[in-house]
Design an enzyme around this catalytic site. Structure first.
Site, PDB file in Angstrom:
ATOM      1  N   CYS A 238     -92.574  23.745 -24.223  1.00  0.00           N
ATOM      2  CA  CYS A 238     -93.244  23.142 -25.371  1.00  0.00           C
ATOM      3  C   CYS A 238     -94.202  22.067 -24.870  1.00  0.00           C
ATOM      4  O   CYS A 238     -93.983  21.492 -23.814  1.00  0.00           O
ATOM      5  CB  CYS A 238     -92.220  22.497 -26.299  1.00  0.00           C
ATOM      6  SG  CYS A 238     -90.956  23.652 -26.862  1.00  0.00           S
TER       7      CYS A 238
ATOM      8  N   GLU B 285    -102.596  12.374  -7.291  1.00  0.00           N
ATOM      9  CA  GLU B 285    -102.291  12.372  -8.736  1.00  0.00           C
ATOM     10  C   GLU B 285    -100.816  12.124  -9.069  1.00  0.00           C
ATOM     11  O   GLU B 285    -100.321  12.586 -10.100  1.00  0.00           O
ATOM     12  CB  GLU B 285    -102.779  13.682  -9.401  1.00  0.00           C
ATOM     13  CG  GLU B 285    -104.278  13.909  -9.234  1.00  0.00           C
ATOM     14  CD  GLU B 285    -104.811  15.181  -9.909  1.00  0.00           C
ATOM     15  OE1 GLU B 285    -104.138  15.727 -10.795  1.00  0.00           O
ATOM     16  OE2 GLU B 285    -105.924  15.607  -9.540  1.00  0.00           O
TER      17      GLU B 285
ATOM     18  N   HIS C  40     -99.364  29.874  -7.644  1.00  0.00           N
ATOM     19  CA  HIS C  40     -98.402  30.155  -8.710  1.00  0.00           C
ATOM     20  C   HIS C  40     -97.066  30.645  -8.178  1.00  0.00           C
ATOM     21  O   HIS C  40     -96.076  30.640  -8.885  1.00  0.00           O
ATOM     22  CB  HIS C  40     -98.973  31.175  -9.689  1.00  0.00           C
ATOM     23  CG  HIS C  40    -100.231  30.685 -10.331  1.00  0.00           C
ATOM     24  ND1 HIS C  40    -101.472  30.889  -9.753  1.00  0.00           N
ATOM     25  CD2 HIS C  40    -100.454  29.971 -11.443  1.00  0.00           C
ATOM     26  CE1 HIS C  40    -102.394  30.338 -10.518  1.00  0.00           C
ATOM     27  NE2 HIS C  40    -101.805  29.769 -11.548  1.00  0.00           N
TER      28      HIS C  40
HETATM   29  N1  GLN Z   1    -106.768  18.250 -10.600  1.00  0.00           N
HETATM   30  C1  GLN Z   1    -105.745  18.944 -11.287  1.00  0.00           C
HETATM   31  C2  GLN Z   1    -104.582  19.213 -10.355  1.00  0.00           C
HETATM   32  O1  GLN Z   1    -104.773  19.421  -9.225  1.00  0.00           O
HETATM   33  C3  GLN Z   1    -106.236  20.250 -11.817  1.00  0.00           C
HETATM   34  C4  GLN Z   1    -105.182  20.991 -12.603  1.00  0.00           C
HETATM   35  C5  GLN Z   1    -105.661  22.258 -13.227  1.00  0.00           C
HETATM   36  O2  GLN Z   1    -106.707  22.756 -12.932  1.00  0.00           O
HETATM   37  N2  GLN Z   1    -104.894  22.839 -14.107  1.00  0.00           N
HETATM   38  O3  GLN Z   1    -103.447  19.236 -10.747  1.00  0.00           O
END
Ligand code: GLN
Ligand code: ZN
Length: 767
Positions: free
Chosen positions: A528, A496, A706
Site C-alpha cells: 500500500c 539517499e 529487480h
Molecule cells: N534516484 C532514485 C534512486 O536511486 C531513483 C528511483 C527510481 O527511479 N525509481 O532510488
C-alpha cells in the site's frame, strides 16, 4: 422517477490495512489458510455492511481480492500458464500466490531449483494500481476453474445482503493479456473465452443475482475495428446466456468518446459512464441512449480525495432525474481512494474539511440521491456544508501563495531553454569534468538496510534524537563514499539514506502538500502507498538536498551528483488539487525544483540528476492527447533543469522499458545524460533512440536491479557492446537499471565491481 446509489468497488485493504497484515502473516507461515479465509470474510462482511449502512443500493461483491482482480479473472477462466503446474480442479492458494509473487524458491537466479517467476505486473490503466497481466499461449484453452463470483454472491446473501457481483469484462481482460510466444492477438481468443463467462453468468442468474456489473474500461481507450467487433460478439452471447440477468456495462477512467455508439448499442441493461473524467458526455449519452437503458452516472470522483460540491452536481443532474430513473455512483471503483477519513489523525480539521475518502464518498452519493428523490430541502444541511467546504478551500489562505502566482505569470519561454544546444553543452561539460570514456555511475540510492530503516523508525518514534539520527546518516553516507572511491566509480552519489521515498521526501519540504497517516491505497497485493495530497500552491521555502550533497562532496575529489525527483514524477505520484489544471500544478513544482537545481549548482554540484521515473505513467489513455501531455510535461522538466550554466550537466533517469513510443517526448526533455532501464530487454528497446540518433549521452542500464542476482562482467560487457553498436562510443555511460535501495550490500558490491570491470574492458578495446 427514482435515483438509487451504486458503488463500483470498495477498497479491499481494510480501514487499518488488515488485508496486508493477514497476507503477510500467511506468507510468513504464522497464520494458516483457514485463518486467512476467516479474516478475508470478515473484511468483506464489514465492507458490505458499511456500504449498506451508507445507503448504497447496488453493493458490489467479487470486488474483494486476495491479491488482484485481474489475477482472479485469470483463475476464474483457467488461464494458468503451465509453469505453475496446475492440473485442473480448484486452484489452490499456493498456485494463486505463485502466479502473484513467484513460486516458492523463485529467486530470479535462473538456477536449477528455480521455481516459476510471478506473472508480469503492470499498471492498471492510468492508475498507480498494478495488476498481474494474463499470459496466454497459442491454442490457449479456457475453462471455468473458479466460481468465486458466485461464491461471494452467496456469501453476502447468507449475511442478508443482496449484492451486484463485479466481473472484469471479457474484452478488457483479453486486451490486458500478453502472449509469450508467437504473434497471437489475444482478442482472437474471444471465442474460446466466452463460454467461461456465459457459464458464470448462468450460475449467477441461477443463484438469484438480478444485476451484474461488467467492467470494460477498455471502452475508454482507442479501439480498432477488431476490438469493436469483439465487444459486439461478446455481449450478444452474454445476453443470450443469461437473459434475465441485467448487465451494467461499466466504463471508467475516461469518456466513451468515439466508442459511445458502440457502448450504447450493446445488448445490456445499463451503462455506467465516468462523468468526472468526461463531464461533457452527459448530454450526448442521454440523447443517444435507448429509453429503456439504465444510466449509471459516475458523479463522485473515485480517483481523488476531494470532497464534492454537491450543489454543483445537483444542478447538472436534477433535470435529468425528473425525466428518467437513474443510478448515481463513483466515477470508478473506490479501490483508488483511502478508506475512511474519520480515522485520519495527521490532518488538521481545516484540511479534513476539504477531503472525502471512500466512506465519505458513499455518504455524498446517499445525500445526492435523497436530494434528487425528496428535494434538496430533505438534506439542506449536508448540501450547505458541502458548498461551504468547497468555498472554504477556494478561499483558504493556505491554498494560495501570491509569489507562486506572480512567478507563473512572469513565465517566459526562456525559462524552459538552456543557453546552448546539447552538443555544445556536452563539449563544455567534457572539458570540465574530464571523465574517462564509458563513465561509470549509479542511479542514486544505495541499500536501505535494516539499520537504515530502524534508525528512521526510531527517529519517528522519538527513540533517538535528531543529532543521533543525523550522525547515523553521516556515517552511512561516508561509508558509501569510501566504498565508491575504492571500487573505482567515476561519478559518485551520496546514497539517499535520508530519504524514505523519492516523492514524500520532497513533498514534506515543499509547501502545498499534505501527508496523511492512514490514507493508504493499494498499489499491488499487500503493498500500500500513501500518496501525498497537493492541495495548494507549491513553493520551496528552503534548500532540500544541498546539505547532504555538500557533506558527501566534502569527503571526495570525485564529482558527487545532486539527486532530485522531477516535477512530473512528483505530480503523477500524488493526489492533485482539482481547482487548477494539472499542467499548472506541475509548472509550480517545476519552479520549486528549479530553485533547488540552482542552489545545488551554486554549491558546487557539477552534475545534477532529476529523476522522472513516472513520466510515462501520466500518459493519457487516448493517443490523441499524448502530444499535449508530453508537451507540458517535458516543458516542466526543462523549467526545472534550465536555470543552470551550460557547464553544469543535467542527468535524468527513467526506469521502465517502453519508451520507444514516447522517444520524442524524452528527447524534448533536453537532458545532457539519460539513464534508462534496458538490461531486462537486452538493449532491444534502445532502437528508437538509436534510430532518431539521440543527441545526448545515454546510460542504458546494464544491471537489472529487480532480482537479487549478481550479473557477471561478461554479461554486462555483452550488453554494453550491444549498446555500443547503436550509439557513438563517447555517448555511452555505464550504470545499473535503477537505484539500489531494495538490494543488499552483499549483492550490490560484487555487481557494481563487475559493472566497472565491464566498463574497463570496453575502454581497453576502444583504445
Ligand atoms: N534516484 C532514485 C534512486 O536511486 C531513483 C528511483 C527510481 O527511479 N525509481 O532510488
Ligand atoms: Zn529507476
Amino acid at each position: 422517477m427514482t435515483v438509487t446509489v451504486a458503488n463500483l468497488g470498495f477498497p479491499r485493504i481494510g480501514p487499518r490495512r488488515e488485508l496486508k497484515t493477514a497476507l503477510e502473516a500467511y506468507w510468513a507461515g504464522t497464520i494458516d489458510a483457514e485463518t486467512l479465509r476467516e479474516r478475508s470474510e470478515g473484511l468483506k462482511a464489514a465492507a458490505w455492511t458499511r456500504q449498506r449502512a451508507a445507503g448504497v443500493s447496488h453493493i458490489p461483491s467479487n470486488d474483494f481480492s486476495l491479491y488482484d482482480h485481474v489475477l482472479d479473472t485469470s483463475v476464474m477462466v483457467g488461464a494458468i500458464p503451465p509453469a505453475y503446474g496446475w492440473a485442473g480442479g480448484p486452484v489452490g492458494l499456493d498456485t494463486y500466490f505463485a502466479m502473484a509473487r513467484g513460486a516458492k524458491g523463485a529467486c530470479g537466479c535462473g538456477g536449477e531449483n528455480e521455481g516459476a517467476p510471478a506473472l508480469e505486473m503492470t499498471k492498471w490503466f492510468d492508475t498507480n494500481y498494478h495488476y498481474l497481466a494474463p499470459e496466454f499461449e497459442p491454442g490457449q484453452r479456457f475453462s471455468l476453474a473458479s466460481t468465486k463470483p458466485v461464491d461471494v454472491y452467496l456469501e453476502a446473501r447468507a449475511l442478508g445482503i443482496e449484492t451486484r457481483p463485479v466481473l472484469l469484462g471479457p474484452v478488457t481482460y483479453l486486451k490486458l493479456g500478453k502472449v509469450r510466444s508467437g504473434a497471437l492477438d489475444p482478442l482472437s481468443l474471444l471465442d474460446s473465452l466466452i463460454p467461461t463467462y456465459t457459464e458464470i453468468l448462468r450460475r449467477l442468474e441461477k443463484a438469484g443475482a438480478t444485476w451484474v456489473q461488467i467492467d470494460e474500461p477498455a471502452l475508454a481507450l482507442d479501439l480498432d475495428e477488431a476490438a469493436r467487433t469483439a465487444f459486439a460478439r461478446a455481449y450478444e452471447e452474454l445476453k443470450l446466456a443469461a437473459p434475465r440477468l441485467k448487465i451494467m456495462l461499466t466504463s471508467y477512467f475516461g469518456g466513451l468518446g468515439d466508442n459511445q455508439a458502440l457502448a450504447l448499442s450493446l445488448p445490456v441493461s445499463g451503462v455506467h459512464i465516468d462523468l468526472v473524467r468526461a463531464p461533457e458526455e452527459l448530454e450526448s449519452v442521454v440523447r443517444n441512449a435507448p429509453g429503456d437503458l439504465t444510466l449509471s452516472l459516475g458523479v463522485i470522483d473515485g480517483r481523488n480525495v476531494w470532497r464534492a460540491d454537491l450543489a454543483a452536481i445537483l444542478d447538472r443532474i436534477e433535470p435529468l432525474a425528473r425525466a428518467r430513473d437513474l443510478i448515481i455512483a463513483p466515477s470508478c471503483s473506490l479501490l483508488h481512494t483511502p478508506v475512511d477519513l474519520a480515522l485520519e489523525t495527521a490532518l488538521d480539521d481545516e484540511a479534513k474539511g476539504w477531503l472525502a475518502f471512500a466512506v465519505q464518498k458513499l455518504e455524498e452519493l446517499a445525500t445526492l440521491a435523497r436530494a434528487l428523490n425528496e428535494g434538496r430541502d430533505a438534506v439542506r444541511a449536508e448540501i450547505d456544508a458541502s458548498s461551504k467546504a468547497a468555498a472554504a478551500r477556494r478561499a483558504s489562505p493556505r491554498v494560495k501563495n501570491a509569489a507562486v502566482a506572480e512567478r507563473a505569470a512572469r513565465f517566459d519561454p526562456s525559462h524552459s531553454r538552456r543557453a546552448a544546444p546539447v552538443a555544445a553543452r556536452l563539449e563544455k561539460q567534457r572539458a570540465q569534468l574530464r571523465l574517462p570514456a564509458f563513465p561509470t555511475t549509479t542511479i542514486g540510492s544505495f541499500p536501505q538496510t535494516k539499520e537504515v530503516r530502524k534508525a528512521r523508525a526510531d527517529r519517528a518514534k522519538g527513540a533517538i534524537d535528531e543529532t543521533a539520527y543525523d550522525g547515523f546518516l553521516r556515517k552511512e553516507t561516508e561509508a558509501a563514499i569510501r566504498w565508491q572511491e575504492e571500487i573505482g566509480l567515476d561519478v559518485l552519489v551520496h546514497g539517499e539514506f535520508e530519504r524514505n521515498d523519492m516523492v514524500q521526501y520532497f513533498g514534506e519540504q515543499l509547501s502545498g502538500f499534505l501527508f496523511t497517516r492512514t490514507g493508504w491505497v493499494q498499489s499491488y497485493g499487500s503493498r500500500c502507498v500513501r500518496p501525498p495530497i497537493i492541495f495548494g500552491d507549491v513553493s520551496r521555502p528552503a534548500p532540500m538536498t544541498v546539505g547532504w550533497r555538500r557533506y558527501a562532496q566534502s569527503l571526495t575529489d570525485k564529482p558527487v551528483k545532486g539527486m532530485l525527483t522531477g516535477p512530473v514524477t512528483i505530480l503523477n505520484w500524488s493526489f492533485v488539487r482539482d481547482d487548477l489544471p494539472r499542467a499548472d500544478v506541475c509548472r509550480q513544482i517545476a519552479f520549486a525544483i528549479r530553485d533547488e537545481v540552482c542552489d545545488l549548482e551554486r554549491d558546487g554540484a557539477a552534475i545534477i540528476q532529476i529523476d522522472e521515473a513516472a513520466l510515462r505513467e501520466g500518459l493519457p489513455l487516448r493517443r490523441s492527447q499524448w502530444a499535449e501531455y508530453l508537451g507540458w510535461a517535458s516543458e516542466c522538466f526543462r523549467i526545472a533543469a534550465s536555470g543552470v550554466a551550460d557547464e553544469t550537466q543535467i542527468h535524468t533517469h527513467m526506469c521502465y522499458s517502453e519508451f520507444n513510443d514516447i522517444a520524442e517526448g524524452i528527447i524534448a526533455l533536453d537532458a545532457d545524460v539519460i539513464s534508462i532501464e534496458s538490461a531486462r530487454s537486452k538493449m532491444e528497446l534502445l532502437e528508437a533512440f538509436a534510430a532518431k540518433s539521440y543527441p545526448a549521452d545515454i546510460g542504458p542500464g546494464v544491471y537489472d536491479i529487480h532480482a537479487p542476482r549478481v550479473p557477471s562482467a561478461d554479461e554486462m560487457t555483452d550488453l554494453l557492446k550491444a549498446a555500443a553498436a547503436r550509439f557513438k562510443p563517447d555517448q555511452l555511460w555505464v550504470n545499473p537499471d535503477c537505484g539500489l535501495k531494495t538490494r543488499g550490500w552483499e549483492e550490490t558490491r560484487p555487481a557494481i565491481a563487475n559493472m566497472i570491470e565491464a566498463a574497463r574492458r570496453l575502454r581497453a578495446e576502444a583504445s
